[in-house]
Design an enzyme around this catalytic site. Structure first.
Site, PDB file in Angstrom:
ATOM      1  N   VAL A  52     -16.164   4.897  -0.371  1.00 51.94           N
ATOM      2  CA  VAL A  52     -16.060   6.284   0.062  1.00 51.94           C
ATOM      3  C   VAL A  52     -14.927   6.895  -0.759  1.00 51.94           C
ATOM      4  O   VAL A  52     -13.775   6.457  -0.654  1.00 51.94           O
ATOM      5  CB  VAL A  52     -15.740   6.364   1.575  1.00 51.94           C
ATOM      6  CG1 VAL A  52     -15.606   7.824   1.998  1.00 51.94           C
ATOM      7  CG2 VAL A  52     -16.827   5.665   2.390  1.00 51.94           C
ATOM      8  N   GLN A  53     -15.255   7.841  -1.597  1.00 50.16           N
ATOM      9  CA  GLN A  53     -14.255   8.435  -2.481  1.00 50.16           C
ATOM     10  C   GLN A  53     -13.275   9.275  -1.663  1.00 50.16           C
ATOM     11  O   GLN A  53     -13.680  10.189  -0.942  1.00 50.16           O
ATOM     12  CB  GLN A  53     -14.960   9.301  -3.544  1.00 50.16           C
ATOM     13  CG  GLN A  53     -14.054   9.808  -4.635  1.00 50.16           C
ATOM     14  CD  GLN A  53     -13.582   8.699  -5.582  1.00 50.16           C
ATOM     15  OE1 GLN A  53     -14.300   7.738  -5.845  1.00 50.16           O
ATOM     16  NE2 GLN A  53     -12.358   8.822  -6.061  1.00 50.16           N
TER      17      GLN A  53
ATOM     18  N   ASP B 215     -13.893  -1.690  -1.990  1.00 46.43           N
ATOM     19  CA  ASP B 215     -12.554  -1.128  -2.180  1.00 46.43           C
ATOM     20  C   ASP B 215     -11.506  -1.952  -1.419  1.00 46.43           C
ATOM     21  O   ASP B 215     -10.305  -1.781  -1.641  1.00 46.43           O
ATOM     22  CB  ASP B 215     -12.500   0.321  -1.656  1.00 46.43           C
ATOM     23  CG  ASP B 215     -12.595   1.351  -2.778  1.00 46.43           C
ATOM     24  OD1 ASP B 215     -12.432   0.962  -3.954  1.00 46.43           O
ATOM     25  OD2 ASP B 215     -12.846   2.537  -2.471  1.00 46.43           O
TER      26      ASP B 215
ATOM     27  N   LYS C 114     -16.469   5.304 -13.019  1.00 45.92           N
ATOM     28  CA  LYS C 114     -17.039   4.191 -12.244  1.00 45.92           C
ATOM     29  C   LYS C 114     -18.536   4.054 -12.525  1.00 45.92           C
ATOM     30  O   LYS C 114     -19.051   2.943 -12.735  1.00 45.92           O
ATOM     31  CB  LYS C 114     -16.812   4.414 -10.738  1.00 45.92           C
ATOM     32  CG  LYS C 114     -15.365   4.232 -10.308  1.00 45.92           C
ATOM     33  CD  LYS C 114     -15.123   4.702  -8.875  1.00 45.92           C
ATOM     34  CE  LYS C 114     -13.616   4.699  -8.569  1.00 45.92           C
ATOM     35  NZ  LYS C 114     -13.308   5.297  -7.260  1.00 45.92           N
TER      36      LYS C 114
ATOM     37  N   GLY D 110       6.952  -0.054  -3.177  1.00 45.64           N
ATOM     38  CA  GLY D 110       5.864   0.689  -2.545  1.00 45.64           C
ATOM     39  C   GLY D 110       5.170  -0.184  -1.515  1.00 45.64           C
ATOM     40  O   GLY D 110       5.143  -1.411  -1.639  1.00 45.64           O
ATOM     41  N   ARG D 111       4.610   0.472  -0.481  1.00 53.20           N
ATOM     42  CA  ARG D 111       3.935  -0.283   0.590  1.00 53.20           C
ATOM     43  C   ARG D 111       2.655   0.423   1.016  1.00 53.20           C
ATOM     44  O   ARG D 111       2.261   0.381   2.183  1.00 53.20           O
ATOM     45  CB  ARG D 111       4.887  -0.498   1.768  1.00 53.20           C
ATOM     46  CG  ARG D 111       5.605   0.765   2.195  1.00 53.20           C
ATOM     47  CD  ARG D 111       6.614   0.557   3.315  1.00 53.20           C
ATOM     48  NE  ARG D 111       7.420   1.766   3.462  1.00 53.20           N
ATOM     49  CZ  ARG D 111       8.251   2.018   4.455  1.00 53.20           C
ATOM     50  NH1 ARG D 111       8.402   1.145   5.418  1.00 53.20           N
ATOM     51  NH2 ARG D 111       8.924   3.146   4.491  1.00 53.20           N
TER      52      ARG D 111
END
Lengths: 320, 320
Positions: free
Chosen positions: A117-118, A143, A74, A190-191
């Site tokens: 925030v990782q 994000d 990143k 997937g959700r």
């Protein structure tokens, strides 16, 4: 712009009918992400010229001492584009209150337009991840993981929200195929908050008929077989078999799984959630793993950061 | 508790196979809502006894002079249950700033646990409905329409959010059938903020495989034909035909439409989005219109208000 539009889904299906006679067109995330990053670099250059040296600012906040590959990729991408990126590391001994204080300090810093925030938070203390994620100011939440941004996206208010980077990257890859989304039947497996749920929202608000499948789905092969567009974020190695697919489908594979492989020096190989070799026989378009969705995630984080900076400049101008 | 569980979907299908030999079981919203309201009345009575005269408080904020049927039915239901309900009317001349001030005053009033802004806002001034809706404190947003509550619901954080009243009422009606949701294929027609989108979320997080259809869906009868559970919030009179349905399906009709009818004194009759007579021949369970979903909406608003008051009491106790 790079484009695969020359080969449309319709043509692909028409040419082969029920049994496939050719392999799927590979949708390259490596190439597409490079083009996205080049476009962003130009955008940032323009901003700098127009607003005397202005640069978009990004902060990556991490609770842990050592860095990792995700963060360094990143920071590298940001530097190449001209984004001022800063890596804030808090020690594992940091308390939740200290993490929240750091988030709030960044929220208030006008030079920062994006804050991530990782996750996971690697702290010795108990952390309420949802609380910390939701403390990030919604207009710096590049994000797209806060409730406010998730709420806007899920209810169709896409114009002023931030879209999570992986599904946003998948949409960019789907665009590259030239296949229109509106009216198509899309299936998402997937959700999760970062892939499946926002992916479903994006496809729905681009007017696809969308089915969400998950671990409780009882007839997965049948559901998959109806998909004109299939996005898989299941986290299970090679779960989706080529035989399940509708001939000519657009198949986007978000999986990153490691299988043991003695022929590799590392002793393992990376595979997606889709069984590539068999999918390649039936799909119209297919993303590889690696080199598909993966590189797009970082590119779209950069896009969100540049977009945030543009919104910031617009707000500043309207206040004058 | 009132229950239709004695007749399960499985039995219904098994008894009739592909062609129906009996009519659908009617799911009565009138009866179910009455039972919900009785339960809530008991809950409020208990609260009053336990916390010396405490009563849940609800405010209905309206921008317009005259009252309407929806508001009076909410106030009447609240009074019967023991909720302290107040109707604040602002004149059509109220500015957006004045509406926002009223919302913020209610946000700060500790005696109020639920605040709903009656839509549409009938003002002489331009109003940003989203801004006003999102100014309602998320812990008093008993309509569940703020971004924060929508975000929590859409991402599966159901424990501390408010669920919009109409889809919440639909779930209660589905529960009454005794048909389990997990693993079933549910189809929702419509993607509005107050019905379709939250309905899809609720079914998904109760572990159904969910397909959302809408005006751009190209094969609606085919999609509907796969539904074990069908919820229709399309706003088009009698659009869904009985012939489309899977035999034995649970069919929930959120539509309220008026058709001209000379045999009625009013010159019109109310119908749903589902063609009742034909649906009755194939569905396992079916809600009537009127008397189906309609009465549930008010009941679930009361439930959200009582729930909000309970959360308020819990927070007060934990602060002691």
């Amino acid at each position: 712009m790079f484009s695969l539009a020359s080969r449309s889904l319709r043509l692909s299906v028409a040419g082969c009918q029920a049994s496939r006679c050719s392999l799927a067109t590979v949708i390259s995330g490596s190439k597409t992400s490079k083009l996205v990053r080049e476009r962003l670099k130009n955008d940032v250059e323009k901003m700098r010229n127009q607003f005397s040296g202005f640069r978009p600012g990004l902060v990556v906040l991490q609770v842990r001492h050592d860095s990792n590959l995700y963060i360094s990729s990143k920071l590298k991408a940001a530097a190449e584009i001209g984004i001022e990126a800063k890596h804030i590391r808090l020690p594992s001994s940091a308390t939740q209150e200290e993490v929240l204080q750091s988030v709030m300090a960044v929220n208030q810093n006008p030079a920062v337009h994006g804050l991530i925030v990782q996750l996971p938070l690697d702290s010795a203390h108990k952390m309420d991840t949802d609380l910390i994620t939701n403390t990030v100011s919604s207009d710096k939440d590049v994000d797209g993981l806060s409730c406010i941004n998730a709420g806007k996206l899920s209810r169709g208010d896409l114009s002023d929200c931030f879209i999570p980077c992986t599904p946003n990257g998948c949409m960019e890859l789907i665009r590259q195929t030239g296949v229109s989304v509106a009216g198509k039947h899309a299936v998402v497996i997937g959700r999760s908050k970062i892939v499946g749920a926002p992916m479903r929202d994006l496809l729905l608000w681009r007017h696809a008929t969308v089915t969400t499948c998950h671990s409780k789905t009882q007839d997965l092969p049948e559901q998959v077989g109806r998909a004109d567009i299939l996005v898989v974020g299941a986290g299970r190695a090679e779960m989706v078999r080529g035989e399940w697919l509708k001939v000519g489908a657009v198949v986007i594979d978000c999986g990153i799984n490691h299988l043991p492989d003695e022929t590799k020096a590392s002793g393992k190989r990376v595979v997606g959630d889709v069984h590539y070799a068999s999918a390649n026989q039936r799909a119209g378009f297919l993303t590889p793993v690696p080199g598909g969705v993966g590189p797009m995630t970082v590119a779209m984080l950069m896009e969100n950061t540049v977009q945030s900076a543009q919104r910031f400049l617009l707000r500043s101008q309207s206040l004058r």
